[in-house]
Design an enzyme around this catalytic site. Structure first.
Site, short mmCIF file in Angstrom:
data_model
loop_
_atom_site.label_atom_id
_atom_site.label_comp_id
_atom_site.label_asym_id
_atom_site.label_seq_id
_atom_site.Cartn_x
_atom_site.Cartn_y
_atom_site.Cartn_z
N ASP A 229 36.81 56.09 37.53
CA ASP A 229 36.76 54.64 37.76
C ASP A 229 36.02 54.32 39.05
OD1 ASP A 229 39.04 55.60 36.28
OD2 ASP A 229 39.97 53.64 36.39
N HIS A 231 35.35 50.65 39.48
CA HIS A 231 35.98 49.33 39.61
C HIS A 231 35.24 48.37 40.53
CE1 HIS A 231 39.45 49.32 37.06
NE2 HIS A 231 39.87 50.49 37.50
N ASP A 258 35.80 52.07 33.22
CA ASP A 258 36.27 51.21 34.30
C ASP A 258 35.22 51.05 35.40
OD1 ASP A 258 38.55 50.94 32.83
OD2 ASP A 258 39.94 51.43 34.44
N ASP A 261 35.84 45.12 37.13
CA ASP A 261 37.15 44.53 37.45
C ASP A 261 37.66 45.02 38.80
OD1 ASP A 261 37.53 42.79 35.34
OD2 ASP A 261 38.61 44.23 34.11
N ARG A 262 38.48 44.16 39.39
CA ARG A 262 39.10 44.37 40.71
C ARG A 262 38.09 44.27 41.85
NH1 ARG A 262 44.48 45.55 40.11
NH2 ARG A 262 45.12 46.60 38.20
N ASN A 290 39.55 51.17 29.72
CA ASN A 290 40.42 50.06 29.30
C ASN A 290 40.03 48.74 29.95
OD1 ASN A 290 41.62 51.34 31.74
ND2 ASN A 290 43.12 49.69 31.55
N HIS A 291 39.21 48.79 31.02
CA HIS A 291 38.76 47.55 31.66
C HIS A 291 37.42 47.06 31.12
CE1 HIS A 291 41.65 46.33 34.79
NE2 HIS A 291 42.07 47.57 34.63
N ARG A 389 52.88 52.14 31.50
CA ARG A 389 52.00 50.96 31.55
C ARG A 389 52.36 49.93 30.48
NH1 ARG A 389 46.93 52.35 34.19
NH2 ARG A 389 46.74 54.59 34.52
N HIS A 416 41.34 56.85 34.93
CA HIS A 416 42.39 55.87 34.60
C HIS A 416 43.50 55.72 35.63
CE1 HIS A 416 44.36 53.19 31.81
NE2 HIS A 416 45.25 54.05 31.36
#
Length: 487
Positions: A229, A231, A258, A261-262, A290-291, A389, A416
């Site tokens: 990730d 991100h 990923d 996001d964030r 998943n993002h 989760r 993840h």
């Protein structure tokens, strides 16, 4: 939940432990606070606040399944304990379960009509639910064109005043263009929307022609770098290239989902990755995380960022492109790389992954192979359990061993999860987690990591620290629900 008879002395002891837990929570020692709240619950399981407080700790650790379980327990004890409704709404929002969140937010507003913040969140959640239902109605209209097909890129005019990098008339991406693009992004400048659309659409076309599982080899005389990730942490992302080498014919990269996001430079990250994919189609590999999904993008910032920097149309085309990203890669016939993890079934094969019709599924949903590939996590104990989760599963070392043996593989690499040192080797060396966003969200203090793999399949784990970035906070473009998530 029926109350259990508890003596006054035991109640007092539980309250004392709860006070210790509160202090740990205030000091941001969430795991230790969970242990204390659990001890208080063991002594006196009749107090809704203990469950709700523990749910808040799980919220901070993003264990949304545990949040929902504790909120359920609190409400079973006291149906009017509104904080538990709020906690559960927050967890469901984080999971993209907006309809479930809406139910609890309505309860919160009903019980606390003077809470303006709750009312704002209720209104926003209702708008999201309404918009999703509208988008689904359009999605099921077979005659409705995709956003990509409805866009005429050639008709977009590049103004004479534009002074950034340009794609030539032959529409081919050059190394010079990508280098200039990165330099412009470092200066917090945008490229022209025409070129952004060309990059996204080029990758979409390429990915739609690709299988769900891609077999790759390490370049002869070179190396392959696997990253986890990132991100939206653009400056840390570019630091990987600065220190480890830029993509080239001898240096392949696999980014394991990923990308967005964030972090508030997600657009810059994904456009750079997409440009490199077009430049080196057989040396840069991108997996869905998943993002790279609509529900996550609505909450964690990417949708808001794209709309702020460009347009709603561009986000829709990103969404369609994310739907086309491959779900898994196999390196040298021996290492499976997926974003999340393994499955709730024992009989899954690589051919099953190849056969996933991701283009028809579009979004991963809450169960099934595609969902588990993106959401599952390893656990130290054998067997399987529901994921903390709230989506996917947790799988033990026996599950990993059996899957690898069944498919003739040596190792699983996945991402993840943030890790203090950037990576963790577990399951008797057969499962590795790699995470490439150091000092995640400017607050966690973790290292980032990546894995260099040689042609003879030797793995070298490299860790790195965060680098300075412009004064733009994480989640800058996120919905107001980011406040609920504690970000």
């Amino acid at each position: 939940m029926s109350p259990v008879a508890i003596s006054d002395a035991v109640k007092a002891q539980a309250e004392k432990i709860k006070g210790e837990a509160n202090a740990l929570f205030a000091a941001k020692h969430y795991k230790e606070a969970i242990e204390k709240y659990s001890a208080a619950i063991d002594l006196n399981p009749n107090v809704a606040a203990y469950f709700s407080n523990r749910a808040f700790c799980h919220l901070k650790l993003e264990s949304y399944g545990y949040v929902i379980s504790d909120a359920d327990a609190a409400l079973a004890l006291d149906p009017n304990f509104t904080k538990a409704n709020y906690r559960r709404a927050t967890a469901n929002m984080a999971l993209g379960k907006f309809k479930e969140a809406l139910k609890d937010l309505r309860v919160v507003v009903k019980n606390a009509p003077g809470d303006k913040d709750a009312k704002l969140k209720l209104d926003e959640c209702a708008k999201i639910v309404k918009r999703i239902e509208f988008e689904k109605a359009i999605e099921h209209d077979d005659h409705a064109p995709s956003a990509a097909d409805s866009l005429d890129v050639d008709a977009i005019v590049v103004e004479a005043s534009y002074d950034g990098p340009k794609i030539a008339e032959d529409k081919k991406i050059t190394e010079g263009f990508v280098k200039d693009l990165v330099a412009r992004f470092k200066d917090q400048k945008k490229i022209h929307r025409k070129y952004a659309f060309m990059i996204i659409l080029g990758v979409r076309k390429m990915m739609m022609e690709s299988p769900s599982l891609i077999d790759i080899k390490v370049p002869a005389g070179g190396k392959l770098t696997v990253c986890g990730d990132v991100h939206g942490q653009f400056y840390d992302f570019i630091n990987i290239f600065n220190t480890n080498g830029w993509p080239s014919e001898k240096h392949a990269y696999l980014f394991n989902g990923d990308f967005v996001d964030r972090g508030s430079f997600s657009l810059e990250v994904v456009l750079t990755l997409f440009a490199y994919k077009l430049l080196f189609p057989d040396r840069v590999f991108l997996a869905r995380g998943n993002h790279e999904t609509d529900n996550m993008n609505k909450v964690y910032g990417f949708e808001g960022e794209v709309k702020a920097k460009f347009s709603d149309m561009m986000f829709k085309i990103f969404s369609e492109t994310f739907n086309s990203l491959p779900l898994a890669h196999v390196i040298g016939n021996k290492i499976l790389v997926v974003h999340g993890g393994l499955f709730s079934r024992d009989d899954v094969t690589l051919d099953d992954i190849r056969k996933i019709d991701r283009l028809a599924l579009r979004q991963p949903g809450n169960d099934g192979l595609m969902c588990e590939l993106l959401w599952s996590d390893p656990q130290p104990q054998p067997g399987r359990e529901p994921n903390k989760r709230g989506v996917g599963i947790q799988f033990g070392p026996d599950v990993t061993k059996a899957f690898l043996e069944r498919n003739g593989l040596d190792m699983l690499i996945r991402s993840h999860e943030v890790k203090e040192e950037g990576y963790v080797i577990e399951h008797d060396g057969k499962c590795v987690t790699v995470f490439s966003a150091p000092n995640y969200c400017d607050s966690v203090g973790n290292k980032g990591a990546y894995i260099n793999i040689t042609p003879d399949m030797v793995l070298d784990y490299v860790t790195f620290e965060a680098v300075p970035h412009p004064n733009v906070r994480p989640m800058q473009y996120a919905s107001q629900f980011s406040g609920m998530l504690g970000m």
